[in-house]
Design a protein around this motif. Structure first.
Motif, PDB file in Angstrom:
ATOM      1  N   LEU A 167       3.394 -13.608  -4.377  1.00 42.98           N
ATOM      2  CA  LEU A 167       4.770 -13.129  -4.496  1.00 42.98           C
ATOM      3  C   LEU A 167       5.075 -12.827  -5.948  1.00 42.98           C
ATOM      4  N   VAL A 168       5.691 -11.678  -6.196  1.00 44.95           N
ATOM      5  CA  VAL A 168       6.171 -11.326  -7.528  1.00 44.95           C
ATOM      6  C   VAL A 168       7.686 -11.207  -7.468  1.00 44.95           C
ATOM      7  N   THR A 169       8.363 -11.847  -8.399  1.00 42.28           N
ATOM      8  CA  THR A 169       9.817 -11.731  -8.517  1.00 42.28           C
ATOM      9  C   THR A 169      10.148 -11.165  -9.889  1.00 42.28           C
ATOM     10  N   TRP A 170      11.161 -10.246  -9.921  1.00 36.55           N
ATOM     11  CA  TRP A 170      11.434  -9.524 -11.173  1.00 36.55           C
ATOM     12  C   TRP A 170      12.874  -9.025 -11.165  1.00 36.55           C
ATOM     13  N   ASN A 171      13.623  -9.378 -12.210  1.00 35.33           N
ATOM     14  CA  ASN A 171      14.906  -8.731 -12.457  1.00 35.33           C
ATOM     15  C   ASN A 171      14.600  -7.409 -13.164  1.00 35.33           C
ATOM     16  N   THR A 172      14.857  -6.310 -12.487  1.00 37.28           N
ATOM     17  CA  THR A 172      14.407  -5.004 -12.968  1.00 37.28           C
ATOM     18  C   THR A 172      15.380  -4.290 -13.895  1.00 37.28           C
ATOM     19  N   GLN A 173      16.626  -4.792 -14.009  1.00 41.05           N
ATOM     20  CA  GLN A 173      17.675  -4.079 -14.755  1.00 41.05           C
ATOM     21  C   GLN A 173      17.759  -2.640 -14.242  1.00 41.05           C
ATOM     22  N   TRP A 174      17.952  -2.508 -12.915  1.00 39.60           N
ATOM     23  CA  TRP A 174      17.941  -1.248 -12.180  1.00 39.60           C
ATOM     24  C   TRP A 174      16.771  -0.347 -12.604  1.00 39.60           C
ATOM     25  N   PHE A 224      13.188 -13.829 -20.434  1.00 43.20           N
ATOM     26  CA  PHE A 224      14.359 -13.053 -20.858  1.00 43.20           C
ATOM     27  C   PHE A 224      14.466 -13.150 -22.374  1.00 43.20           C
ATOM     28  N   ARG A 225      14.949 -12.069 -22.987  1.00 44.09           N
ATOM     29  CA  ARG A 225      15.140 -11.988 -24.443  1.00 44.09           C
ATOM     30  C   ARG A 225      13.821 -12.115 -25.202  1.00 44.09           C
ATOM     31  N   LEU A 226      12.724 -11.746 -24.558  1.00 43.34           N
ATOM     32  CA  LEU A 226      11.440 -11.820 -25.244  1.00 43.34           C
ATOM     33  C   LEU A 226      11.316 -10.710 -26.286  1.00 43.34           C
ATOM     34  N   PHE A 227      11.786  -9.489 -25.936  1.00 45.10           N
ATOM     35  CA  PHE A 227      11.726  -8.353 -26.843  1.00 45.10           C
ATOM     36  C   PHE A 227      13.107  -7.879 -27.283  1.00 45.10           C
ATOM     37  N   ASP A 228      14.089  -8.007 -26.406  1.00 42.29           N
ATOM     38  CA  ASP A 228      15.448  -7.530 -26.669  1.00 42.29           C
ATOM     39  C   ASP A 228      16.356  -8.731 -26.865  1.00 42.29           C
ATOM     40  N   ARG A 229      16.965  -8.854 -28.029  1.00 42.46           N
ATOM     41  CA  ARG A 229      17.804 -10.015 -28.357  1.00 42.46           C
ATOM     42  C   ARG A 229      19.288  -9.681 -28.240  1.00 42.46           C
ATOM     43  N   THR A 235       4.878  -6.693 -20.571  1.00 44.45           N
ATOM     44  CA  THR A 235       5.615  -5.521 -20.093  1.00 44.45           C
ATOM     45  C   THR A 235       7.010  -5.421 -20.700  1.00 44.45           C
ATOM     46  N   GLN A 236       7.452  -4.178 -20.912  1.00 43.93           N
ATOM     47  CA  GLN A 236       8.810  -3.902 -21.366  1.00 43.93           C
ATOM     48  C   GLN A 236       9.484  -2.927 -20.405  1.00 43.93           C
ATOM     49  N   ALA A 237       9.059  -2.983 -19.126  1.00 47.54           N
ATOM     50  CA  ALA A 237       9.627  -2.102 -18.104  1.00 47.54           C
ATOM     51  C   ALA A 237      11.014  -2.542 -17.664  1.00 47.54           C
ATOM     52  N   SER A 238      11.457  -3.714 -18.104  1.00 46.58           N
ATOM     53  CA  SER A 238      12.795  -4.248 -17.859  1.00 46.58           C
ATOM     54  C   SER A 238      13.141  -5.144 -19.036  1.00 46.58           C
ATOM     55  N   ASP A 239      14.376  -5.649 -19.058  1.00 45.31           N
ATOM     56  CA  ASP A 239      14.707  -6.629 -20.093  1.00 45.31           C
ATOM     57  C   ASP A 239      14.321  -8.040 -19.664  1.00 45.31           C
ATOM     58  N   HIS A 240      13.767  -8.193 -18.460  1.00 48.61           N
ATOM     59  CA  HIS A 240      13.214  -9.459 -17.984  1.00 48.61           C
ATOM     60  C   HIS A 240      11.714  -9.301 -17.772  1.00 48.61           C
ATOM     61  N   GLN A 241      11.017 -10.430 -17.713  1.00 46.56           N
ATOM     62  CA  GLN A 241       9.580 -10.437 -17.449  1.00 46.56           C
ATOM     63  C   GLN A 241       9.350 -10.829 -15.996  1.00 46.56           C
ATOM     64  N   PRO A 242       8.377 -10.219 -15.320  1.00 46.92           N
ATOM     65  CA  PRO A 242       8.090 -10.584 -13.929  1.00 46.92           C
ATOM     66  C   PRO A 242       7.325 -11.902 -13.831  1.00 46.92           C
ATOM     67  N   VAL A 243       7.500 -12.575 -12.696  1.00 46.56           N
ATOM     68  CA  VAL A 243       6.861 -13.859 -12.431  1.00 46.56           C
ATOM     69  C   VAL A 243       6.021 -13.730 -11.170  1.00 46.56           C
ATOM     70  N   LEU A 244       4.782 -14.209 -11.231  1.00 45.96           N
ATOM     71  CA  LEU A 244       3.883 -14.227 -10.077  1.00 45.96           C
ATOM     72  C   LEU A 244       3.730 -15.658  -9.590  1.00 45.96           C
ATOM     73  N   VAL A 245       3.867 -15.837  -8.282  1.00 41.82           N
ATOM     74  CA  VAL A 245       3.614 -17.132  -7.645  1.00 41.82           C
ATOM     75  C   VAL A 245       2.566 -16.914  -6.565  1.00 41.82           C
ATOM     76  N   GLU A 246       1.532 -17.746  -6.564  1.00 42.55           N
ATOM     77  CA  GLU A 246       0.498 -17.671  -5.533  1.00 42.55           C
ATOM     78  C   GLU A 246       0.407 -19.009  -4.818  1.00 42.55           C
ATOM     79  N   LEU A 247       0.478 -18.953  -3.492  1.00 45.50           N
ATOM     80  CA  LEU A 247       0.343 -20.148  -2.659  1.00 45.50           C
ATOM     81  C   LEU A 247      -0.911 -20.003  -1.809  1.00 45.50           C
TER      82      LEU A 247
END
Length: 279
Positions: A3-10, A231-236, A267-279
Motif C-alpha cells: 500500500l502506498v499513501t500520499w498527500n498529493t497536493q492535487w 512534510f516540509r522536507l524541501f518546501d518550508r 520525490t518533489q512531485a508533491s509537498d508531501h512524501q509518499p509512504v509505502l507499507v508492506e504486509l
C-alpha cells in the motif's frame, strides 16, 4: 499487500506543475502496489493553482485494472453553478467487498480557516491477509480542536467495525440492502493527519478501547528510530523544519504482519512524501 499513501497536493509538484501521471509513476517507483491511497484529489476546482481538472477520471485512465473510489469531503457548487469536489481517493486491484464514506466532525472554530474532512473506507479481500478495511483520511490543518475531534472519530469508526465483526447483524439473504455484509476487525488507517507523533491526537488514535487498538506501523518496524519526515522536507512554507505527519496505523491482527514501511525522501512531485507499507 503493498500500500502506498500520499498527500498529493492535487498532484501539484514543487515546480508548480499539476501532473497525475507523475504521482502514479512516483508511487509505482516505490512498489508494485495493490492499494493506492491519495489525499487532496480535486475535481472541478479549475481556478486553483495549476488548474487540476477532473483528477478521479485522469487517475482512472492511468490505472488500468484498478477500481477507484473517490470520497469528496468538499462537495459544493460555485457561483456559476459548477460542481467542485475535493477529498480522498483509494485505488485497488484487489477484490472489493464494501465501500463507505464517513464525514468526520467539523466543530465550530471561528478563529481559523477550515474545511470539511472525511474518511473513505474500502474493504478489500487480500489473498493472504483475508478481508481488510483500508481507511484513508486527511485531518484538519489549522484547527487543533477539530483535529482532535476527527482523531477520536477515526478511533471510534475502527472500534465500531471491530464490534460489528464480533457481533454481526442478523443475516437476511433477501437480495436487499439488509443482506449479509463482510465485517472484519483487520484495518489499515493511513493518510495525512497534520500532526506529529508528539501530539495528543496521535495518542488518541491509538488509545485502546474494548481490548482493541490501532498501532503505528512505523514503530512496529523501526522501533525507536524517529519517523522519516513526510512534510516540509524541501518546501518550508508551513514551517522551518521537516516533520512526519503522514502515518499508517494497523489493527491488532495485522500488527505482526507488517513487513516494511518506508518513505520516499527524494520525490518533489508533491509537498508531501509518499509512504509505502508492506504486509
Amino acid at each position: 499487500m503493498k500500500l502506498v499513501t500520499w498527500n498529493t497536493q492535487w498532484c501539484r509538484g514543487l515546480d508548480g506543475v499539476v501532473d497525475p501521471l507523475r504521482i502514479v509513476d512516483g508511487a509505482r517507483a516505490m512498489a508494485d502496489f495493490d492499494v493506492l491511497c491519495l489525499q487532496e484529489i480535486a475535481q472541478g476546482f479549475d481556478r486553483m493553482p495549476g488548474a487540476p481538472g477532473d483528477q478521479p477520471a485522469q487517475l482512472q485512465a492511468l490505472l488500468p485494472g484498478f477500481r477507484l473510489f473517490f470520497g469528496a469531503a468538499v462537495d459544493e457548487f460555485d457561483a456559476d453553478g459548477r460542481r467542485q469536489r475535493f477529498g480522498n481517493l483509494i485505488a485497488t486491484r484487489l477484490p472489493v467487498a464494501r465501500v463507505q464514506h464517513h464525514p468526520l466532525p467539523w466543530p465550530a472554530d471561528g478563529d481559523v480557516s477550515s474545511m470539511p474532512r472525511m474518511c473513505t473506507v474500502v474493504t478489500v479481500r487480500d489473498p493472504l491477509l483475508g478481508p481488510v478495511r483500508v481507511m484513508t483520511t486527511h485531518l484538519e490543518y489549522y484547527s487543533k480542536p477539530q483535529r482532535m475531534a476527527q482523531a477520536k472519530a477515526l478511533r471510534a469508526l475502527h472500534m465500531e467495525a471491530c464490534e460489528q465483526a464480533a457481533a454481526p447483524p442478523k443475516v437476511e439473504e433477501d437480495h436487499s440492502p439488509f443482506q449479509a455484509k463482510l465485517h472484519t476487525p483487520h484495518a489499515i488507517l493511513c493518510g495525512d493527519f497534520n500532526l506529529s507523533a508528539a501530539e495528543p491526537e496521535y495518542a488518541a488514535i491509538q488509545e485502546p478501547l474494548g481490548g482493541s487498538r490501532l498501532h503505528d506501523a512505523w514503530l512496529l518496524v523501526h522501533g525507536a528510530v524517529p519517523h522519516a519526515p513526510t512534510f516540509r522536507l524541501f518546501d518550508r512554507t508551513y514551517g522551518p523544519e521537516p516533520m512526519a505527519c503522514d502515518f499508517a496505523f494497523v489493527s491488532d491482527g495485522l500488527a505482526p504482519r507488517v513487513h516494511r514501511i518506508e518513505v520516499d525522501l527524494r520525490t518533489q512531485a508533491s509537498d508531501h512524501q509518499p509512504v509505502l507499507v508492506e504486509l
